[in-house]
Design a protein around this motif. Structure first.
Motif: not given
Length: 342
Positions: A7-15, A329-333
């Motif tokens: 687990d880790f904390d990911l700010p929603p704005e990074r998606i 950095y921008r995360f996910y697909s």
């Protein structure tokens, strides 16, 4: 292993909700062995690999596998995730409790299907009516199956038909994109060719199970969904020859990696492969087929974060992700990429 270790904390704005343009302008975080992390861009890849290395891409094509329909007055949502035969697909169904075996569902554009068997994982077999190939029906009635962490924030639109498809897409069957390959452009491929970096393709039809959270408390209790893949004999032979000549096999994405590892023999030889794989890679796994991985940034507690932790070590990946989050950095697909070289 305990799932909460991943687990880790990911700010929603990074998606990331949209890809960058051009695609190869995405950022790429390079983690090579114990060397300091390096901030780069995808377009730098030819200088980050060596002549004789081979990138392996997944040539699956995403189909518009999300459907909205009705059974009587009940609204039914379906995401196809695995083909069973020419007319039958397993699907995750919203409002599945409103369906029983034999019910007919009406989708847009005159597309209809009958609900059949219910599976252990909660999915349902849908048998589509008519003579046209199911893929043709989906082009009329379906929409691109964006991951829930994007679809929950904005509507799917026409741009996603091209944005959520790689330049290598050739074989219909995926309901999720092999997202590492979304970054590639013809210009980048030309630069890789000029640098003497080879490329090969395989096929793994990515299923919707890739988005499912790990609900178990221990990795030993999690069951992966099976996905169909194929590596032909000529491709396997060329990959083995490249490695024998000193080249590294770099998987462009976790889907390519999982199929290569499924096909590998105990001595690391890549054998031809055709069939289902449900390989689940966690720390302690001994990699046999690949020497590196290019991949996007993944969900907390996901099977894919477990996979990259198996490749690089959990502490190393925690440091990689902390750097990525801190540096924006921008995360996910639709996000940025990483190059992982153990």
């Amino acid at each position: 292993m305990r799932v909460d270790l991943f687990d880790f904390d990911l700010p929603p704005e990074r998606i990331a909700l949209r890809p960058v343009r051009p695609r190869d302008a995405a950022r790429m975080l390079v983690a090579a062995g114990d060397a300091p992390l390096r901030d780069a861009h995808v377009r730098d890849l030819p200088a980050l690999l060596r002549a004789g290395d081979v990138l392996v891409f997944n040539d699956t094509r995403v189909i518009p596998a999300q459907l909205e329909g009705t059974r009587g007055q009940a609204r039914i949502g379906a995401t196809l995730h695995k083909r069973l035969d020419l007319r039958r697909w397993q699907a995750f169904v919203r409002n599945a409790k409103r369906l029983k075996e034999g019910d007919e569902i009406a989708f847009p554009a005159g597309v209809t299907a009958t609900a059949e068997a219910r599976h252990e994982d909660g999915s349902i077999t849908l048998a589509f009516h008519g003579e046209e190939p199911v893929e043709v029906l989906l082009e009329r009635a379906g929409r691109m199956p964006l991951p829930p962490y994007i679809a929950g924030k904005r509507a799917t639109d026409e741009a996603d038909r091209s944005d959520y498809q790689t330049m290598f897409a050739a074989r219909d069957g995926a309901v999720a994109a092999p997202t590492a390959s979304l970054h590639f452009t013809p210009d980048l491929i030309a630069a890789l060719d000029a640098a003497g970096i080879g490329r090969e393709t395989l096929t793994l039809h990515v299923g919707a199970g890739t988005f499912l959270p790990v609900k178990a408390e221990d990795t030993a209790e999690h069951k992966m969904h099976a996905e169909w893949g194929r590596i032909d004999a000529d491709t396997a032979q060329r990959l083995n020859a490249a490695r024998a000549a000193g080249g590294r096999i770099i998987a462009a994405g976790t889907t390519a990696l999982r199929l290569l590892e499924s096909a590998a023999t105990p001595d690391g030889t890549i054998a031809p492969f055709e069939g289902d794989t449900a390989i689940f890679i966690t720390p302690g796994y001994r990699f046999r087929a690949i020497d590196g991985l290019m991949t996007n940034f993944h969900l907390p507690k996901s099977t894919l974060f477990m996979l990259v932790s198996a490749l690089m070590g959990l502490e190393r990946m925690q440091a990689v992700y902390a750097h990525a989050i801190g540096e924006g950095y921008r995360f996910y697909s639709y996000g940025d990429s990483s190059l992982l070289l153990p």
